[in-house]
Write a protein that holds these residues in place. Structure first.
Motif, PDB file in Angstrom:
ATOM      1  N   VAL B 131     -38.651  57.041   0.670  1.00 54.04           N
ATOM      2  CA  VAL B 131     -37.818  55.870   0.958  1.00 54.04           C
ATOM      3  C   VAL B 131     -38.553  54.554   0.701  1.00 54.04           C
ATOM      4  N   ASN B 132     -39.867  54.555   0.868  1.00 53.07           N
ATOM      5  CA  ASN B 132     -40.622  53.292   0.704  1.00 53.07           C
ATOM      6  C   ASN B 132     -41.428  53.247  -0.596  1.00 53.07           C
ATOM      7  N   LEU B 133     -41.018  54.035  -1.589  1.00 49.80           N
ATOM      8  CA  LEU B 133     -41.785  54.115  -2.846  1.00 49.80           C
ATOM      9  C   LEU B 133     -41.965  52.746  -3.505  1.00 49.80           C
ATOM     10  N   PHE B 134     -40.952  51.909  -3.423  1.00 53.49           N
ATOM     11  CA  PHE B 134     -40.950  50.650  -4.183  1.00 53.49           C
ATOM     12  C   PHE B 134     -41.546  49.463  -3.421  1.00 53.49           C
ATOM     13  N   GLN B 135     -41.639  49.625  -2.117  1.00 53.60           N
ATOM     14  CA  GLN B 135     -42.027  48.527  -1.232  1.00 53.60           C
ATOM     15  C   GLN B 135     -43.351  47.862  -1.637  1.00 53.60           C
ATOM     16  N   GLY B 136     -43.299  46.539  -1.803  1.00 55.55           N
ATOM     17  CA  GLY B 136     -44.536  45.798  -2.097  1.00 55.55           C
ATOM     18  C   GLY B 136     -45.016  45.910  -3.528  1.00 55.55           C
ATOM     19  N   LYS B 137     -44.302  46.667  -4.379  1.00 52.48           N
ATOM     20  CA  LYS B 137     -44.724  46.837  -5.771  1.00 52.48           C
ATOM     21  C   LYS B 137     -44.028  45.797  -6.664  1.00 52.48           C
ATOM     22  N   LYS B 138     -44.442  45.814  -7.935  1.00 50.28           N
ATOM     23  CA  LYS B 138     -43.856  44.872  -8.908  1.00 50.28           C
ATOM     24  C   LYS B 138     -42.614  45.487  -9.578  1.00 50.28           C
ATOM     25  N   ALA B 139     -41.594  44.628  -9.793  1.00 45.77           N
ATOM     26  CA  ALA B 139     -40.463  45.021 -10.651  1.00 45.77           C
ATOM     27  C   ALA B 139     -40.420  44.043 -11.816  1.00 45.77           C
ATOM     28  N   ILE B 140     -40.436  44.562 -13.019  1.00 44.79           N
ATOM     29  CA  ILE B 140     -40.415  43.722 -14.214  1.00 44.79           C
ATOM     30  C   ILE B 140     -38.981  43.665 -14.745  1.00 44.79           C
ATOM     31  N   ILE B 141     -38.533  42.473 -15.086  1.00 42.40           N
ATOM     32  CA  ILE B 141     -37.236  42.314 -15.760  1.00 42.40           C
ATOM     33  C   ILE B 141     -37.501  41.671 -17.115  1.00 42.40           C
ATOM     34  N   CYS B 142     -36.897  42.253 -18.166  1.00 44.43           N
ATOM     35  CA  CYS B 142     -37.131  41.755 -19.524  1.00 44.43           C
ATOM     36  C   CYS B 142     -35.848  41.143 -20.107  1.00 44.43           C
ATOM     37  N   GLU B 143     -36.040  40.202 -21.022  1.00 46.20           N
ATOM     38  CA  GLU B 143     -34.908  39.538 -21.706  1.00 46.20           C
ATOM     39  C   GLU B 143     -33.839  39.107 -20.714  1.00 46.20           C
ATOM     40  N   GLU B 144     -34.270  38.428 -19.687  1.00 46.84           N
ATOM     41  CA  GLU B 144     -33.326  38.015 -18.633  1.00 46.84           C
ATOM     42  C   GLU B 144     -32.226  37.113 -19.194  1.00 46.84           C
ATOM     43  N   GLN B 145     -32.533  36.395 -20.285  1.00 48.15           N
ATOM     44  CA  GLN B 145     -31.541  35.466 -20.862  1.00 48.15           C
ATOM     45  C   GLN B 145     -30.398  36.220 -21.541  1.00 48.15           C
ATOM     46  N   ARG B 146     -30.579  37.499 -21.812  1.00 51.30           N
ATOM     47  CA  ARG B 146     -29.499  38.279 -22.433  1.00 51.30           C
ATOM     48  C   ARG B 146     -28.570  38.940 -21.406  1.00 51.30           C
ATOM     49  N   SER B 147     -28.966  38.877 -20.136  1.00 55.07           N
ATOM     50  CA  SER B 147     -28.095  39.432 -19.083  1.00 55.07           C
ATOM     51  C   SER B 147     -27.222  38.306 -18.527  1.00 55.07           C
ATOM     52  N   SER B 148     -26.002  38.650 -18.120  1.00 50.81           N
ATOM     53  CA  SER B 148     -25.134  37.641 -17.498  1.00 50.81           C
ATOM     54  C   SER B 148     -25.726  37.247 -16.151  1.00 50.81           C
ATOM     55  N   LYS B 149     -25.288  36.088 -15.658  1.00 49.96           N
ATOM     56  CA  LYS B 149     -25.793  35.626 -14.357  1.00 49.96           C
ATOM     57  C   LYS B 149     -25.494  36.646 -13.250  1.00 49.96           C
ATOM     58  N   PRO B 150     -24.253  37.145 -13.155  1.00 51.45           N
ATOM     59  CA  PRO B 150     -23.992  38.129 -12.085  1.00 51.45           C
ATOM     60  C   PRO B 150     -24.847  39.402 -12.232  1.00 51.45           C
ATOM     61  N   ALA B 151     -25.072  39.835 -13.469  1.00 49.08           N
ATOM     62  CA  ALA B 151     -25.862  41.056 -13.680  1.00 49.08           C
ATOM     63  C   ALA B 151     -27.302  40.833 -13.222  1.00 49.08           C
ATOM     64  N   LEU B 152     -27.860  39.704 -13.654  1.00 54.37           N
ATOM     65  CA  LEU B 152     -29.237  39.393 -13.292  1.00 54.37           C
ATOM     66  C   LEU B 152     -29.366  39.227 -11.781  1.00 54.37           C
ATOM     67  N   GLU B 153     -28.410  38.532 -11.186  1.00 52.91           N
ATOM     68  CA  GLU B 153     -28.466  38.316  -9.735  1.00 52.91           C
ATOM     69  C   GLU B 153     -28.381  39.630  -8.966  1.00 52.91           C
ATOM     70  N   LEU B 154     -27.550  40.531  -9.468  1.00 52.30           N
ATOM     71  CA  LEU B 154     -27.427  41.817  -8.771  1.00 52.30           C
ATOM     72  C   LEU B 154     -28.728  42.623  -8.874  1.00 52.30           C
ATOM     73  N   ALA B 155     -29.320  42.639 -10.067  1.00 54.23           N
ATOM     74  CA  ALA B 155     -30.573  43.390 -10.245  1.00 54.23           C
ATOM     75  C   ALA B 155     -31.680  42.799  -9.369  1.00 54.23           C
ATOM     76  N   ILE B 156     -31.767  41.474  -9.356  1.00 52.21           N
ATOM     77  CA  ILE B 156     -32.795  40.807  -8.532  1.00 52.21           C
ATOM     78  C   ILE B 156     -32.549  41.093  -7.055  1.00 52.21           C
ATOM     79  N   SER B 157     -31.285  41.031  -6.670  1.00 47.28           N
ATOM     80  CA  SER B 157     -30.947  41.310  -5.275  1.00 47.28           C
ATOM     81  C   SER B 157     -31.327  42.747  -4.899  1.00 47.28           C
ATOM     82  N   MET B 158     -31.073  43.679  -5.823  1.00 43.46           N
ATOM     83  CA  MET B 158     -31.440  45.077  -5.552  1.00 43.46           C
ATOM     84  C   MET B 158     -32.958  45.203  -5.373  1.00 43.46           C
ATOM     85  N   TYR B 159     -33.730  44.618  -6.297  1.00 43.55           N
ATOM     86  CA  TYR B 159     -35.189  44.741  -6.201  1.00 43.55           C
ATOM     87  C   TYR B 159     -35.743  44.012  -4.977  1.00 43.55           C
ATOM     88  N   LYS B 160     -35.098  42.905  -4.600  1.00 40.88           N
ATOM     89  CA  LYS B 160     -35.547  42.205  -3.379  1.00 40.88           C
ATOM     90  C   LYS B 160     -35.247  43.036  -2.138  1.00 40.88           C
TER      91      LYS B 160
END
Lengths: 279, 279
Positions: B131-160
């Motif tokens: 359950v805590n595999l991701f906690q405190g680790k890095k998440a990399i997002i690439c080509e953020e400018q090619r994702s829509s704002k809602p898509a990027l916001e959702l991915a960031i929200s998930m990783y946060k």
């Protein structure tokens, strides 16, 4: 029992802490050519008094050598020359053949137990000492037939006090095996560190992406060069052979990657995964 | 939010556990071509229901691809073709250039977020999920400018929600850096395993002497060949370069050892020890 520990760093310091905690030794005499280490070991309560090596040879019933293997090689004959008839000397070096060979005809060979407790961390110095460093680990004793019964019994008793599991083996076998399951791992880590650091000169942010896998494989690159240089020198033939075989495996892996041969990289990985059942 | 996770192994399973625990998703739809994994994931309570990939494309608001990078490459276009206008797709693959290149002109490119959470263990399958595999680790997002704002916001929200630290970078930089601080480490471990196993054919007792150093450097050799084969294939140029440089460092180390040049081995180790300040 009056116990002197020569070398008050990670290994000697951890030994001192454990021997005092268990009551095996009530009082530890520290010997170290580095006055800073001695002072730190005193102020941390790791040792109770300090002495020169000739003084320790006169005073102690048990002398443990917890110093780099070149230093063991350099002082061992002098120590055996100077000790009393009943004093027992135990070394903790990570190579055994050259050390055993050096003293095989010494008149006090029987006072000596050649050993290697397989324990350590990547840190060095008295402040790195850990009271439970040895617990549950292996302690190797070599050429047990050349040690007197009291010497062997004392060394075994000491390692049992540390809750170590004792294995008896010949020095040549020890040095061969340890090349593959310890010395090679250190060189792989040092070289991974060098490779990543080279690239990080250009790619400043690179280590931002380093996770647990990188840390795990490169951790040993922090190990003490003063300790490891002499190990590589004394066990050079076994290490060179292991390193040559390692390089061959890496070249085979690189070839499969360069050829886009994923069937082959998977085969190599499947084969490597057998290590699961070994560690 | 209806969330489908494609791939219910270590990564997808850990994601499912964390998203449910935090309330990010109340209900996880599992998709896996391996029926055993699906059944295990159901019985472990990791997923709440199962679906085929086309069904998931119809049902879900968020689809996360937690499968080997060759499988991502194979299904990503189909997934983008089949989803609704507002469905968001996030991949978690360990290579980014080839995947980003594949869909750069796809009409639904904006629905997709290319990412890589840098987390894992050497174990595989739903039963390895943490359950805590991701906690405190890095998440990399690439080509953020090619994702829509809602898509990027959702991915960031998930990783946060997973308590990850997010970094934005270009796919080519990601693939270069990760070759040096992750992919190379895996090959070093696989090759260490192969080297030791070869010698252990003759020296049966060899692994008796393996301690923490060996385990640490070889641990990654237990990693899944199914996951790693495609990574080596997709990031072959960077990995081949890194591996070539690593082999050169090992050859230099071997030369110094063969020549008995301990001054040189110590120099190499001192230089490698700078890694201390990086990890």
């Amino acid at each position: 029992m009056k116990t002197a520990i020569v070398g008050t760093g990670l290994i000697g310091g951890s030994l001192a802490l454990a021997l005092k905690k268990t009551g095996f030794a009530s009082n530890i005499i520290g010997v170290d050519k580095n006055p800073d280490n001695l002072q730190k070991a005193m102020s941390l309560g790791i040792i109770d008094s300090q002495a020169t090596l000739p003084e320790a040879c006169q005073m102690a019933d048990l002398i443990v050598l917890a110093i780099p293997v070149d230093a063991i090689y350099y002082i061992l004959v002098e120590v055996l020359d100077k000790i009393h008839e009943r004093t027992i000397v135990v070394d903790m070096g990570s190579t055994k053949s050259k050390i055993c060979q050096l003293v095989k005809d010494h008149p006090k060979r029987q006072n000596f137990v050649a050993s290697h407790p397989i324990a350590g961390t990547e840190n060095a110095g008295p402040e790195a000492a850990l009271v439970n460093l040895f617990q549950g680990k292996k302690a190797i004793i070599c050429e047990e037939q050349r040690s007197s019964k009291p010497a062997l019994e004392l060394a075994i008793s000491m390692y049992k006090t540390l809750e170590m599991n004792i294995e008896i083996m010949e020095p040549e076998i020890h040095d061969l095996h340890i090349a593959y399951v310890s010395h090679l791992s250190h060189i792989s880590a040092f070289s991974l560190g060098l490779t990543a650091l080279d690239m990080a000169v250009k790619e400043k942010d690179m280590f931002k992406m380093a996770g647990g896998g990188f840390s795990s494989t490169v951790r040993l690159a922090k190990s003490s060069p003063e300790m490891w240089g002499p190990i590589f020198e004394q066990n050079n033939e076994n290490i060179s052979a292991a390193l040559g075989e390692y390089i061959d495996h890496l070249i085979a892996f690189k070839k499969a990657i360069d050829e886009g041969n994923t069937t082959r990289t998977k085969e190599l990985m499947e084969k490597a995964a057998i290590i699961r059942s070994k560690i």
